[in-house]
Structures are given as C-alpha cells and as structure tokens.
Scaffold this active site. Structure first.
Site, PDB file in Angstrom:
ATOM      1  N   TYR A 198      63.184  63.716   0.992  1.00 25.13           N
ATOM      2  CA  TYR A 198      62.612  62.546   0.324  1.00 25.13           C
ATOM      3  C   TYR A 198      62.859  61.281   1.151  1.00 25.13           C
ATOM      4  O   TYR A 198      61.999  60.397   1.220  1.00 25.13           O
ATOM      5  CB  TYR A 198      63.211  62.381  -1.069  1.00 25.13           C
ATOM      6  CG  TYR A 198      62.712  63.385  -2.074  1.00 25.13           C
ATOM      7  CD1 TYR A 198      61.647  63.091  -2.921  1.00 25.13           C
ATOM      8  CD2 TYR A 198      63.305  64.640  -2.187  1.00 25.13           C
ATOM      9  CE1 TYR A 198      61.188  64.011  -3.848  1.00 25.13           C
ATOM     10  CE2 TYR A 198      62.857  65.580  -3.103  1.00 25.13           C
ATOM     11  CZ  TYR A 198      61.798  65.256  -3.928  1.00 25.13           C
ATOM     12  OH  TYR A 198      61.332  66.189  -4.839  1.00 25.13           O
ATOM     13  N   CYS A 229      59.353  70.765  -9.934  1.00 21.96           N
ATOM     14  CA  CYS A 229      60.478  69.927  -9.522  1.00 21.96           C
ATOM     15  C   CYS A 229      61.638  70.757  -8.968  1.00 21.96           C
ATOM     16  O   CYS A 229      62.117  71.669  -9.646  1.00 21.96           O
ATOM     17  CB  CYS A 229      60.956  69.115 -10.722  1.00 21.96           C
ATOM     18  SG  CYS A 229      62.476  68.195 -10.431  1.00 21.96           S
TER      19      CYS A 229
END
Length: 335
Positions: free
Chosen positions: A175, A44
C-alpha cells in the site's frame, strides 16, 4: 482510513476499536456461542486473515459470518451480496450502521474485519491484528477437535518479530508503494518491500513455514498479501520488480498454503480484483478490471513437502467449507 503525508508517504490510520472479546469477559464482551457476527469482505487481505483463522479453528458454528460485497464507497462496506441488500442477521445495509450504533458520529475507518454484538447491533472491535489472536487464545473452548495451534506460547516471540517486519514492509508495504504521492516515497517503499521478500525467500528456502515446521499466525498474515500479489499489487500498486510467480521460493510456499484446506478455499479472485480496480479510481480511473492472470497455476505442484513439516502439527485439516460459505463457482482457482 489513510492519508498521504507532505513527503508523499502513505500512512494507515490504525485507530481501531480495541475492545476485546475474551473468555473472562473483562471488557464486557465474554466469548459466547451465537452472540457475535464476524463481518468480512473476501476482497480484503486483513479480513481474509480472520476468514482463514475461523476456518482452521472450526469456529463456524459459534461465530457466524457476514460477507460484504467487494466494493464500497466513502461511507462504508455494504451488504449488496445479500438478496435484499441487508445482512440477514443484523438487518443492516451498511457496516457503518453497526459502528454508529456503538459510537454515534464515529469518524475513523469503517473497516473489515469487524465483530458485531448481535443483540445490540453494535460493533465490538475492528482491531484486525488482535481479532485473529483472540480467536486462537480466547475461543479455545469452542475450537474443533484437531484445531491447530496458530500462536503457540513457545513461538510467540518469533512469530511477533516476523509479523512486525511483514506488516511494515509487505502487508502495508504494498500500500505504501501503491498510494505513494511522490517518486521518492514510492521507491523507498518498493525497495523495502522487495528487500523483505528476498529475506523471506532466504528463510523459507530451508523451512516449510515461517516459524518452523507447522502453520502459524505468521503464515496466515503473509499468505493474504502473497495471494493478491500477481492479480493486484504487481501492476495496480507498481510492485513490479518481479511477479510472485517469478520468485521461486515464495511462489512454491504460497501454492503450498493455497492447496492447504482453509487457505485457498477462502480466496475469491473475482472479488479481489473488483475491489482494487473499481474502488481505487485515483489509481485506475477507467475502472477496467483485468481479465487475468490465469488462476489455474495455483493448483500446480509446489514440491514443498520435501522440506518435511506437519501443516497442522498434532492437529488435523479443517473440513470443507459449509455450503453457504463456499467461494462462488468460477471465483477461485480454475482447475
């Protein structure tokens, strides 16, 4: 948690548990050695920030770290890297359990990084942006000798401006492109991403780091997106105007940081690829994980020393990672 709005635009749910761990304990959680556990995943980018800052500041002995596996389901991250599938300190199988211990029925994102209060087993915070700032400002009593000043007062306004733009257009921008639900939403995110990368290239053509001649919080935040760009975002998220390795200034800047102690030695390329390509089945339904790219290029000469600068200011590099916290053999940059 995130969603796509009716216009096809990706929206990140930013409702985090905002309780802070502070030197004076004003939120009920004072800084105490050994009391808290930082839960991360090396996959992450948001958690990677906390891993780097903790290393740079030398907080390993006062703030323990648990590492979740690279994949998760709709419920939460799991501790499948540990021998019995349980975090050895918290004794839980899923990070979700620490959130539910704090707020039964918690219905927002079970995200990393998260800091858990070990005595109660309750999550204290998962506010990723504030966590790294507080490690710099509230944990100073326990910083290692020679720890860098990652958020110095005289640069905070500049760092904050850079961070806001980088978050919107780059960190979250990839994203917004990757999860866009319409062609228009995708192209808007794509254009903003590369316009910002062009602006950052201009800035970094004359200075070694984003806020001047030393590493700051701003560099940490940009680095964790750049290091994932070619392995993931270029193809998986359709951010394909150019690879990072085809953007000369940013590529040299990223390699400079990668080769700086505390940055590249936190990167697990295997976990990064497994996370994105296995979890995002709506984008990659075959769940095939790419074999490339070649990671040895991260160790090639970058030439950024010609711009001068002192990476750690008046401080010193951190020592090598502790044996139990080293990236697995074969998961980092191949020499």
């Amino acid at each position: 948690m995130a969603y796509v709005n009716p216009s096809g635009e990706f929206r990140r749910d930013q409702r985090y548990i905002s309780t802070r761990i502070t030197a004076d304990g004003r939120d009920g959680y004072p800084v105490e050695p050994g009391r808290y556990r930082l839960i991360v995943s090396r996959a992450c980018p948001w958690a990677n920030r906390a891993i780097i800052v903790r290393r740079l500041l030398g907080l390993e002995d006062v703030l323990s770290m648990g590492v979740a596996g690279p994949t998760h389901d709709e419920r939460s991250w799991t501790f499948d890297l540990d021998p019995d599938g349980r975090d050895p300190v918290l004794g839980i199988e899923r990070l979700q359990q620490a959130f539910f211990a704090r707020q039964p029925g918690y219905d927002k994102g079970i995200t990393v990084p998260a800091i858990v209060d070990v005595p109660t087993g309750q999550v204290v915070t998962n506010d990723f942006a504030q966590i790294t700032l507080d490690l710099s400002l509230e944990w100073t009593k326990y910083h290692r000798e020679g720890a860098p000043r990652l958020y110095p007062e005289h640069l905070r306004d500049e760092i904050d401006r850079i961070n806001d733009a980088v978050f919107t257009d780059v960190n979250n921008g990839v994203y917004r492109a990757g999860f866009a639900g319409t062609q228009g939403a995708y192209e808007q995110a794509y254009q903003r991403l590369f316009a910002r990368l062009d602006a950052l290239s201009d800035l970094l053509s004359t200075r070694r780091y984003l806020a001047g001649d030393t590493i700051t919080e701003a560099d940490v935040r940009l680095f964790t997106t750049l290091v994932r760009f070619d392995p993931v975002y270029h193809g998986h998220f359709k951010c394909n105007r150019r690879k990072l390795s085809e953007m000369p200034v940013l590529w040299a800047y990223a390699r400079d940081l990668f080769q700086t102690p505390g940055f590249g030695d936190t990167i697990d390329f295997v976990h990064i690829k497994q996370h994105y390509y296995l979890v995002h089945t709506d984008i990659n339904p075959t769940r095939i994980v790419p074999a490339g790219p070649d990671t040895s290029v991260w160790l090639t000469e970058h030439g950024r020393e010609e711009l001068g600068g002192r990476p750690f200011g008046d401080g010193t590099p951190p020592p090598p990672p502790k044996p139990g916290e080293r990236v697995a053999a074969g998961h980092g940059a191949a020499a």
